[in-house]
Design a protein around this motif. Structure first.
Motif, PDB file in Angstrom:
ATOM      1  N   GLY A  59       0.801  -1.212   0.000  1.00 41.46           N
ATOM      2  CA  GLY A  59       0.000   0.000   0.000  1.00 41.46           C
ATOM      3  C   GLY A  59       0.835   1.263   0.000  1.00 41.46           C
ATOM      4  O   GLY A  59       0.362   2.328   0.429  1.00 41.46           O
ATOM      5  N   ALA A  60       2.071   1.188  -0.476  1.00 40.39           N
ATOM      6  CA  ALA A  60       2.971   2.344  -0.472  1.00 40.39           C
ATOM      7  C   ALA A  60       2.385   3.483  -1.295  1.00 40.39           C
ATOM      8  O   ALA A  60       1.842   3.269  -2.382  1.00 40.39           O
ATOM      9  N   ALA A  61       2.515   4.706  -0.775  1.00 42.27           N
ATOM     10  CA  ALA A  61       1.961   5.875  -1.464  1.00 42.27           C
ATOM     11  C   ALA A  61       3.021   6.926  -1.765  1.00 42.27           C
ATOM     12  O   ALA A  61       3.124   7.411  -2.889  1.00 42.27           O
ATOM     13  N   SER A  62       3.832   7.280  -0.774  1.00 38.71           N
ATOM     14  CA  SER A  62       4.839   8.314  -0.968  1.00 38.71           C
ATOM     15  C   SER A  62       6.065   7.740  -1.653  1.00 38.71           C
ATOM     16  O   SER A  62       6.279   6.519  -1.662  1.00 38.71           O
ATOM     17  N   PRO A  63       6.922   8.604  -2.235  1.00 39.90           N
ATOM     18  CA  PRO A  63       8.159   8.101  -2.841  1.00 39.90           C
ATOM     19  C   PRO A  63       9.005   7.281  -1.869  1.00 39.90           C
ATOM     20  O   PRO A  63       9.560   6.244  -2.243  1.00 39.90           O
ATOM     21  N   ALA A  64       9.090   7.723  -0.613  1.00 40.89           N
ATOM     22  CA  ALA A  64       9.890   6.977   0.364  1.00 40.89           C
ATOM     23  C   ALA A  64       9.278   5.614   0.650  1.00 40.89           C
ATOM     24  O   ALA A  64       9.996   4.614   0.784  1.00 40.89           O
ATOM     25  N   GLU A  65       7.944   5.534   0.750  1.00 46.89           N
ATOM     26  CA  GLU A  65       7.291   4.250   0.994  1.00 46.89           C
ATOM     27  C   GLU A  65       7.471   3.307  -0.190  1.00 46.89           C
ATOM     28  O   GLU A  65       7.688   2.103  -0.012  1.00 46.89           O
ATOM     29  N   ILE A  66       7.395   3.854  -1.407  1.00 44.21           N
ATOM     30  CA  ILE A  66       7.621   3.025  -2.593  1.00 44.21           C
ATOM     31  C   ILE A  66       9.057   2.510  -2.603  1.00 44.21           C
ATOM     32  O   ILE A  66       9.317   1.347  -2.947  1.00 44.21           O
ATOM     33  N   ALA A  67       9.993   3.362  -2.174  1.00 38.40           N
ATOM     34  CA  ALA A  67      11.392   2.930  -2.096  1.00 38.40           C
ATOM     35  C   ALA A  67      11.551   1.775  -1.112  1.00 38.40           C
ATOM     36  O   ALA A  67      12.285   0.817  -1.370  1.00 38.40           O
ATOM     37  N   VAL A  68      10.857   1.843   0.023  1.00 39.29           N
ATOM     38  CA  VAL A  68      10.901   0.752   1.001  1.00 39.29           C
ATOM     39  C   VAL A  68      10.375  -0.541   0.377  1.00 39.29           C
ATOM     40  O   VAL A  68      10.961  -1.617   0.532  1.00 39.29           O
ATOM     41  N   ALA A  69       9.251  -0.429  -0.342  1.00 38.46           N
ATOM     42  CA  ALA A  69       8.652  -1.613  -0.973  1.00 38.46           C
ATOM     43  C   ALA A  69       9.593  -2.224  -2.000  1.00 38.46           C
ATOM     44  O   ALA A  69       9.708  -3.449  -2.106  1.00 38.46           O
ATOM     45  N   ILE A  70      10.277  -1.379  -2.767  1.00 40.65           N
ATOM     46  CA  ILE A  70      11.218  -1.872  -3.780  1.00 40.65           C
ATOM     47  C   ILE A  70      12.393  -2.568  -3.105  1.00 40.65           C
ATOM     48  O   ILE A  70      12.766  -3.687  -3.469  1.00 40.65           O
ATOM     49  N   LEU A  71      12.985  -1.908  -2.108  1.00 42.39           N
ATOM     50  CA  LEU A  71      14.164  -2.483  -1.463  1.00 42.39           C
ATOM     51  C   LEU A  71      13.833  -3.799  -0.780  1.00 42.39           C
ATOM     52  O   LEU A  71      14.619  -4.757  -0.835  1.00 42.39           O
ATOM     53  N   ALA A  72      12.663  -3.883  -0.148  1.00 37.38           N
ATOM     54  CA  ALA A  72      12.269  -5.136   0.502  1.00 37.38           C
ATOM     55  C   ALA A  72      12.147  -6.260  -0.515  1.00 37.38           C
ATOM     56  O   ALA A  72      12.582  -7.397  -0.270  1.00 37.38           O
ATOM     57  N   GLU A  73      11.591  -5.960  -1.690  1.00 40.87           N
ATOM     58  CA  GLU A  73      11.447  -6.979  -2.723  1.00 40.87           C
ATOM     59  C   GLU A  73      12.808  -7.402  -3.265  1.00 40.87           C
ATOM     60  O   GLU A  73      13.045  -8.581  -3.545  1.00 40.87           O
ATOM     61  N   VAL A  74      13.713  -6.440  -3.397  1.00 44.03           N
ATOM     62  CA  VAL A  74      15.057  -6.736  -3.879  1.00 44.03           C
ATOM     63  C   VAL A  74      15.791  -7.640  -2.894  1.00 44.03           C
ATOM     64  O   VAL A  74      16.428  -8.632  -3.287  1.00 44.03           O
ATOM     65  N   VAL A  75      15.732  -7.320  -1.609  1.00 45.73           N
ATOM     66  CA  VAL A  75      16.417  -8.124  -0.600  1.00 45.73           C
ATOM     67  C   VAL A  75      15.848  -9.542  -0.573  1.00 45.73           C
ATOM     68  O   VAL A  75      16.591 -10.529  -0.467  1.00 45.73           O
ATOM     69  N   ALA A  76      14.528  -9.659  -0.689  1.00 41.59           N
ATOM     70  CA  ALA A  76      13.919 -10.991  -0.724  1.00 41.59           C
ATOM     71  C   ALA A  76      14.416 -11.787  -1.920  1.00 41.59           C
ATOM     72  O   ALA A  76      14.696 -12.987  -1.817  1.00 41.59           O
ATOM     73  N   ALA A  77      14.530 -11.132  -3.073  1.00 40.62           N
ATOM     74  CA  ALA A  77      15.021 -11.825  -4.267  1.00 40.62           C
ATOM     75  C   ALA A  77      16.471 -12.247  -4.110  1.00 40.62           C
ATOM     76  O   ALA A  77      16.887 -13.296  -4.620  1.00 40.62           O
ATOM     77  N   LEU A  78      17.251 -11.450  -3.375  1.00 38.04           N
ATOM     78  CA  LEU A  78      18.665 -11.775  -3.157  1.00 38.04           C
ATOM     79  C   LEU A  78      18.828 -12.919  -2.169  1.00 38.04           C
ATOM     80  O   LEU A  78      19.606 -13.853  -2.401  1.00 38.04           O
ATOM     81  N   ARG A  79      18.093 -12.871  -1.080  1.00 32.77           N
ATOM     82  CA  ARG A  79      18.280 -13.842   0.001  1.00 32.77           C
ATOM     83  C   ARG A  79      17.430 -15.094  -0.140  1.00 32.77           C
ATOM     84  O   ARG A  79      17.713 -16.111   0.505  1.00 32.77           O
ATOM     85  N   ARG A  80      16.397 -15.039  -0.937  1.00 35.21           N
ATOM     86  CA  ARG A  80      15.536 -16.204  -1.140  1.00 35.21           C
ATOM     87  C   ARG A  80      15.408 -16.490  -2.638  1.00 35.21           C
ATOM     88  O   ARG A  80      14.323 -16.372  -3.222  1.00 35.21           O
ATOM     89  N   PRO A  81      16.518 -16.857  -3.271  1.00 33.61           N
ATOM     90  CA  PRO A  81      16.488 -17.045  -4.734  1.00 33.61           C
ATOM     91  C   PRO A  81      15.540 -18.158  -5.165  1.00 33.61           C
ATOM     92  O   PRO A  81      15.040 -18.143  -6.285  1.00 33.61           O
ATOM     93  N   GLU A  82      15.274 -19.113  -4.268  1.00 32.60           N
ATOM     94  CA  GLU A  82      14.350 -20.192  -4.640  1.00 32.60           C
ATOM     95  C   GLU A  82      12.932 -19.691  -4.826  1.00 32.60           C
ATOM     96  O   GLU A  82      12.099 -20.370  -5.433  1.00 32.60           O
ATOM     97  N   GLU A  83      12.650 -18.458  -4.350  1.00 37.26           N
ATOM     98  CA  GLU A  83      11.314 -17.898  -4.497  1.00 37.26           C
ATOM     99  C   GLU A  83      11.221 -16.908  -5.651  1.00 37.26           C
ATOM    100  O   GLU A  83      10.188 -16.295  -5.872  1.00 37.26           O
ATOM    101  N   ARG A  84      12.330 -16.740  -6.400  1.00 34.86           N
ATOM    102  CA  ARG A  84      12.288 -15.836  -7.549  1.00 34.86           C
ATOM    103  C   ARG A  84      11.330 -16.377  -8.587  1.00 34.86           C
ATOM    104  O   ARG A  84      11.158 -17.580  -8.758  1.00 34.86           O
ATOM    105  N   ARG A  85      10.750 -15.457  -9.314  1.00 35.55           N
ATOM    106  CA  ARG A  85       9.830 -15.875 -10.364  1.00 35.55           C
ATOM    107  C   ARG A  85      10.595 -16.611 -11.441  1.00 35.55           C
ATOM    108  O   ARG A  85      11.711 -16.295 -11.789  1.00 35.55           O
ATOM    109  N   ALA A  86       9.951 -17.655 -12.010  1.00 39.84           N
ATOM    110  CA  ALA A  86      10.575 -18.438 -13.073  1.00 39.84           C
ATOM    111  C   ALA A  86      10.702 -17.601 -14.323  1.00 39.84           C
ATOM    112  O   ALA A  86       9.939 -16.696 -14.553  1.00 39.84           O
TER     113      ALA A  86
END
Length: 228
Positions: free
Chosen positions: A201-228
């Protein structure tokens, strides 16, 4: 460490390829593993590569020390925009080397991005020198196809571990058509995270940045969950 193994390790590090040195305990025999597929310690080596941490493991009634050599993660962003202003210091704080690419010199200024690797040039000029790779996260944030599309294609071709793009589903559908016309496969296009970022539900630029970084970290640390 044997000289030939050290040379092989240095070559892997120079080319930003991950590798694990497996040392038998207590004997000390060593081997270098770059692709763990089929290795007797495949699960343990994959865990070391995922976390970037070294340590002792026990398996098959024996003990080994796994020394993980993982390239430092990078983040490349197209778009010197408000979201990028918030994202760059956040990403740097968690260990990413950040580069921002935007040919629009009114936006790409050192005053707006102090201390950031800022490239005020077109992606097709800059990205070859940045050498995108599987340890790079890429985010397209300009909303301008002339800037984002070539960079997205380059990120997909390079196998970046994360590729995301700002925009609605309708916007992304049109983007998929353009990238497909440029030669991107359906499989590659399915890897693009769009709309970019976790759905918080991110709205502000800073909140969107948080959402992006969280998704990036998840993709880095949980590669088995990356999209095929």
């Amino acid at each position: 460490m044997r000289l030939e193994l050290l040379a092989e390790l240095n070559a892997a590090r120079a080319s930003r390829r991950a590798a694990v040195v497996v040392t038998e305990l207590p004997g000390g025999a060593q081997r270098l593993v770059r692709d763990p597929a089929g290795d007797p310690l495949e699960a343990e080596i994959r865990a070391a590569l995922r976390s970037g941490r070294s340590g002792v493991v026990e398996a098959h009634g024996a003990r080994w020390f796994l020394t993980a050599h993982v390239p430092a993660p990078r983040m490349v962003v197209t778009g010197a925009v408000h979201i990028s202003q918030a994202l760059a210091p956040m990403a740097a704080a968690v260990g990413f080397a950040v580069a921002i690419v935007d040919p629009r010199t009114a936006f790409a200024t050192s005053e707006r991005f102090p201390g950031v690797d800022l490239r005020a040039e077109w992606p097709d000029v800059v990205l070859p020198g940045l050498a995108l790779d599987p340890f790079t996260a890429f985010a397209a944030l300009t909303h301008d196809p002339k800037i984002d599309d070539p960079a997205l294609k380059a990120a997909l071709d390079a196998g970046c571990f994360y590729v995301g793009a700002l925009g609605s589903r309708k916007t992304h559908a049109a983007r998929r058509d353009r990238l497909a016309a440029a030669g991107a496969s359906e499989e590659a296009l399915d890897r693009v995270r769009a709309p970019i970022g976790l759905s918080i539900g991110a709205a502000s630029p800073a909140e969107i940045a948080v959402a992006i970084l969280a998704e990036v970290v998840a993709a880095l640390r949980r590669p088995e969950e990356r999209r095929a």
